[in-house]
Design a protein around this motif. Sequence first.
Motif, PDB file in Angstrom:
ATOM      1  N   ILE A  42      61.236  28.815 -80.430  1.00 16.44           N
ATOM      2  CA  ILE A  42      61.951  29.225 -79.214  1.00 16.44           C
ATOM      3  C   ILE A  42      61.710  30.709 -78.957  1.00 16.44           C
ATOM      4  CG2 ILE A  42      63.843  27.550 -79.344  1.00 16.44           C
ATOM      5  CD1 ILE A  42      65.533  29.954 -80.478  1.00 16.44           C
ATOM      6  N   THR A  43      61.896  31.110 -77.706  1.00 18.62           N
ATOM      7  CA  THR A  43      61.901  32.536 -77.368  1.00 18.62           C
ATOM      8  C   THR A  43      63.311  32.930 -76.976  1.00 18.62           C
ATOM      9  OG1 THR A  43      59.587  32.604 -76.690  1.00 18.62           O
ATOM     10  CG2 THR A  43      61.019  34.271 -75.728  1.00 18.62           C
ATOM     11  N   LEU A  44      63.794  34.028 -77.586  1.00 23.07           N
ATOM     12  CA  LEU A  44      65.094  34.599 -77.221  1.00 23.07           C
ATOM     13  C   LEU A  44      64.844  35.846 -76.388  1.00 23.07           C
ATOM     14  CD1 LEU A  44      66.906  34.432 -80.705  1.00 23.07           C
ATOM     15  CD2 LEU A  44      67.116  32.810 -78.813  1.00 23.07           C
ATOM     16  N   ARG A  45      65.260  35.813 -75.133  1.00 26.14           N
ATOM     17  CA  ARG A  45      65.189  37.023 -74.298  1.00 26.14           C
ATOM     18  C   ARG A  45      66.505  37.763 -74.436  1.00 26.14           C
ATOM     19  NH1 ARG A  45      60.757  37.333 -71.035  1.00 26.14           N
ATOM     20  NH2 ARG A  45      59.673  35.370 -70.625  1.00 26.14           N
ATOM     21  N   THR A  46      66.447  39.092 -74.438  1.00 28.01           N
ATOM     22  CA  THR A  46      67.659  39.888 -74.623  1.00 28.01           C
ATOM     23  C   THR A  46      67.848  40.860 -73.461  1.00 28.01           C
ATOM     24  OG1 THR A  46      66.651  41.763 -75.781  1.00 28.01           O
ATOM     25  CG2 THR A  46      67.208  39.832 -77.120  1.00 28.01           C
ATOM     26  N   ASP A  47      68.985  41.544 -73.496  1.00 32.32           N
ATOM     27  CA  ASP A  47      69.318  42.430 -72.374  1.00 32.32           C
ATOM     28  C   ASP A  47      68.746  43.836 -72.544  1.00 32.32           C
ATOM     29  OD1 ASP A  47      70.922  43.139 -74.477  1.00 32.32           O
ATOM     30  OD2 ASP A  47      72.728  43.423 -73.283  1.00 32.32           O
ATOM     31  N   ILE A  48      67.860  44.038 -73.541  1.00 32.64           N
ATOM     32  CA  ILE A  48      67.194  45.349 -73.617  1.00 32.64           C
ATOM     33  C   ILE A  48      65.677  45.155 -73.606  1.00 32.64           C
ATOM     34  CG2 ILE A  48      69.036  46.547 -74.876  1.00 32.64           C
ATOM     35  CD1 ILE A  48      66.860  46.302 -77.280  1.00 32.64           C
ATOM     36  N   GLU A  49      64.958  46.170 -73.159  1.00 38.47           N
ATOM     37  CA  GLU A  49      63.499  46.101 -73.147  1.00 38.47           C
ATOM     38  C   GLU A  49      62.960  47.358 -73.800  1.00 38.47           C
ATOM     39  OE1 GLU A  49      61.594  45.115 -69.513  1.00 38.47           O
ATOM     40  OE2 GLU A  49      62.606  43.163 -69.376  1.00 38.47           O
ATOM     41  N   PRO A  50      62.855  47.372 -75.149  1.00 42.24           N
ATOM     42  CA  PRO A  50      62.374  48.592 -75.796  1.00 42.24           C
ATOM     43  C   PRO A  50      60.934  48.894 -75.389  1.00 42.24           C
ATOM     44  CG  PRO A  50      62.612  46.805 -77.403  1.00 42.24           C
ATOM     45  CD  PRO A  50      63.098  46.284 -76.100  1.00 42.24           C
ATOM     46  N   ASP A  51      60.598  50.167 -75.382  1.00 40.75           N
ATOM     47  CA  ASP A  51      59.246  50.591 -75.045  1.00 40.75           C
ATOM     48  C   ASP A  51      58.377  50.366 -76.273  1.00 40.75           C
ATOM     49  OD1 ASP A  51      57.154  51.658 -73.740  1.00 40.75           O
ATOM     50  OD2 ASP A  51      57.740  53.756 -74.039  1.00 40.75           O
ATOM     51  N   ALA A  52      57.595  49.296 -76.274  1.00 40.15           N
ATOM     52  CA  ALA A  52      56.832  48.942 -77.473  1.00 40.15           C
ATOM     53  C   ALA A  52      55.383  48.656 -77.119  1.00 40.15           C
ATOM     54  CB  ALA A  52      57.446  47.703 -78.126  1.00 40.15           C
ATOM     55  N   ALA A  53      54.492  48.973 -78.077  1.00 41.74           N
ATOM     56  CA  ALA A  53      53.078  48.627 -77.909  1.00 41.74           C
ATOM     57  C   ALA A  53      52.881  47.186 -78.392  1.00 41.74           C
ATOM     58  CB  ALA A  53      52.224  49.575 -78.734  1.00 41.74           C
ATOM     59  N   PRO A  54      51.889  46.463 -77.825  1.00 40.14           N
ATOM     60  CA  PRO A  54      51.609  45.114 -78.311  1.00 40.14           C
ATOM     61  C   PRO A  54      51.344  45.137 -79.817  1.00 40.14           C
ATOM     62  CG  PRO A  54      50.325  45.567 -76.328  1.00 40.14           C
ATOM     63  CD  PRO A  54      50.986  46.861 -76.722  1.00 40.14           C
TER      64      PRO A  54
END
Length: 275
Positions: free
Chosen positions: A19-31
Amino acid sequence: MRPVNVIITEIIRETPTIITLRTDIEPDAAPGQFVMVWVRGLDEIPMALSHPGSITVQSVGKATEALSRLEVGDSIGIRGPFGNGFEVKEKGDREEKEGDGEEDGAGKGNKIMIIAGGVGGAPLLPLALQAHSRDLDVTTLIGARTADELLFEEHFLKCGAISIATDDGSKGHHGFITGAMELFNLAGFDQFYICGPELMMKSVLDILRAAGLEAMAQLSLHRYFKCGIGVCGACTIDPSGLRVCRDGPVLSGDLLIKSELGKYHRDATGKKIMF
Ligand SMILES: Cc1cc2nc3c(=O)[nH]c(=O)nc-3n(C[C@H](O)[C@H](O)[C@H](O)COP(=O)(O)OP(=O)(O)OC[C@H]3O[C@@H](n4cnc5c(N)ncnc54)[C@H](O)[C@@H]3O)c2cc1C
Ligand code: FES
């Protein structure tokens, strides 16, 4: 760093076990970067970021099973993002390097092959999206035990060509992903990005080494993480002593070919577990 509390905003069933869990934050991350996920009352485990603010979880034990039982509105703790990511080379690199007189083909970055086994597709999807948005020519090989366990097939297809391998032959090439590699002229690719079960990654790297291409491979390695920030030493690999959580999890093929990859790893106590 203390964990940040995040709320589950959406749950996507990707396969029967993932499953994929989407959350309410979007950290600035590199692939390719990961977060430490605190599952309250149970454990803290490493997870790649599969989209900004999302983790994609395969249920294999107590912590991942608990994550798989969460509902929208529940919360988890997140530390990170940590580690290095995949290096995506820009399309313009080819002209610059040719201008520099570099003719061996390595590191041009125009045509890339992504090799994703099982849930290993999680850190590779952001890489495919970034490479596609930068106009690189992306080919993705996706492998799984069965057709219904193929991860992110439609997402990868939007980034370029895909080739599929299933162990039981229910879709694509019947057999391991290494068999699907034989359909391609590997020397025509500039970079290879790999994540999946360790024995799969070792087999892929052996094929690339036989073709003299191991230095053009970037692999995301899994080891037992405790701190996730390079302090405890739980995740060091032999013989380099590199800490996979801080120096990786993405490591180059020419480094890993001389390492413990595919031979053994260590459990939570540090004991060697042979593959
Ligand atoms: C950098 C990195 C990125 C990862 N990304 C993903 C991902 O995107 N999706 C996903 O489903 N899984 C991912 N994993 C694997 C995931 O961390 C393990 O499956 C999870 O920790 C299992 O925990 P459990 O309690 O469910 O199972 P357990 O039964 O406790 O463990 C099952 C196996 O998971 C491994 N494991 C357990 N705890 C840890 C730990 N703290 N650190 C590392 N390995 C551990 C061990 O090999 C163990 O034998 C990643 C691992 C690493 C190192
Ligand atoms: S997990 Fe502690 S040093 Fe890597």
